[in-house]
Design a protein around this motif. Structure first.
Motif, PDB file in Angstrom:
ATOM      1  N   MET A  18      35.816  34.175  41.050  1.00  0.00           N
ATOM      2  CA  MET A  18      36.486  35.460  40.891  1.00  0.00           C
ATOM      3  C   MET A  18      36.812  36.174  42.193  1.00  0.00           C
ATOM      4  N   SER A  63      46.948  39.592  34.868  1.00  0.00           N
ATOM      5  CA  SER A  63      45.606  40.169  34.954  1.00  0.00           C
ATOM      6  C   SER A  63      44.927  39.771  36.259  1.00  0.00           C
ATOM      7  N   MET A  64      45.218  38.558  36.739  1.00  0.00           N
ATOM      8  CA  MET A  64      44.628  38.086  37.987  1.00  0.00           C
ATOM      9  C   MET A  64      45.284  38.768  39.189  1.00  0.00           C
ATOM     10  N   GLU A  67      43.616  42.105  39.282  1.00  0.00           N
ATOM     11  CA  GLU A  67      42.251  41.969  39.787  1.00  0.00           C
ATOM     12  C   GLU A  67      42.251  41.772  41.300  1.00  0.00           C
ATOM     13  N   SER A  68      43.162  40.957  41.802  1.00  0.00           N
ATOM     14  CA  SER A  68      43.259  40.724  43.230  1.00  0.00           C
ATOM     15  C   SER A  68      43.631  42.019  43.959  1.00  0.00           C
ATOM     16  N   GLN A  71      40.526  44.170  44.023  1.00  0.00           N
ATOM     17  CA  GLN A  71      39.574  43.726  45.037  1.00  0.00           C
ATOM     18  C   GLN A  71      40.030  44.166  46.430  1.00  0.00           C
TER      19      GLN A  71
END
Length: 173
Positions: A18, A63-64, A67-68, A71
């Protein structure tokens, strides 16, 4: 901020698979961060896909991408003077995303570049905005990301959190 991968791992409360930021390319404490995420065909989201699919099916999941971006925002906040007290095991998390718009996609072989800007830092929270690009094309615009920090014990319901799952004082000093 040191842009090495070890520094990213020291700051982020997540681990493989992740960790969705590969490097920091520019950092201006309390103002902006630019990061890079290389999309590869060997990522877990592509496992088990059949051969011969249309190219569009290989778009990196939105979604990724979010998320990236999140982060990257966490790295900006954690690397700033007014970031959450990670030595006290506070965990940063996205509280709310507003005015997000996707205008493109990333595919294996692309590098997503996130640019996150601090709008305001407050006690226990941060307000940020920014965009993500592949080459010169903006693929995501985030009008507002509201981040909060909460004690790990509250987030986990009192369950013990191992060092590989949450920040600790030894990894931040």
């Amino acid at each position: 901020m040191n842009s090495g991968y070890a520094q990213l791992l020291a700051l982020l409360p997540v681990r493989h698979p992740m960790v969705l930021v590969d490097r920091v390319t520019c950092f201006d404490r309390r103002r902006t961060i630019e990061t890079a995420k290389a999309v590869t065909g060997s990522e877990p989201c592509y496992q088990g896909m059949a051969d011969g699919l249309l190219a569009e099916r290989y778009a990196y999941p939105r979604s990724m991408v979010l998320e990236s971006f999140g982060q990257s925002a966490a790295l900006l906040w954690l690397g700033s003077l007014d970031g959450p007290d990670t030595a006290g095991d506070d965990l940063p998390m996205v509280g709310r995303l507003r005015n997000c718009a996707f205008s493109g996609s990333a595919f294996p072989g692309d590098v997503i570049r996130h640019c996150v800007r601090v709008e305001r830092l407050v006690d226990g929270g941060a307000f940020m905005s920014g965009e993500s690009r592949v080459g010169d094309q903006v693929i995501l615009t985030v009008g507002s990301l509201i981040a909060v920090a909460r004690p790990a014990a509250v987030v986990t319901g009192g369950a013990a959190v191992s060092g590989a799952e949450a920040p600790s004082a030894s990894r931040h000093r």
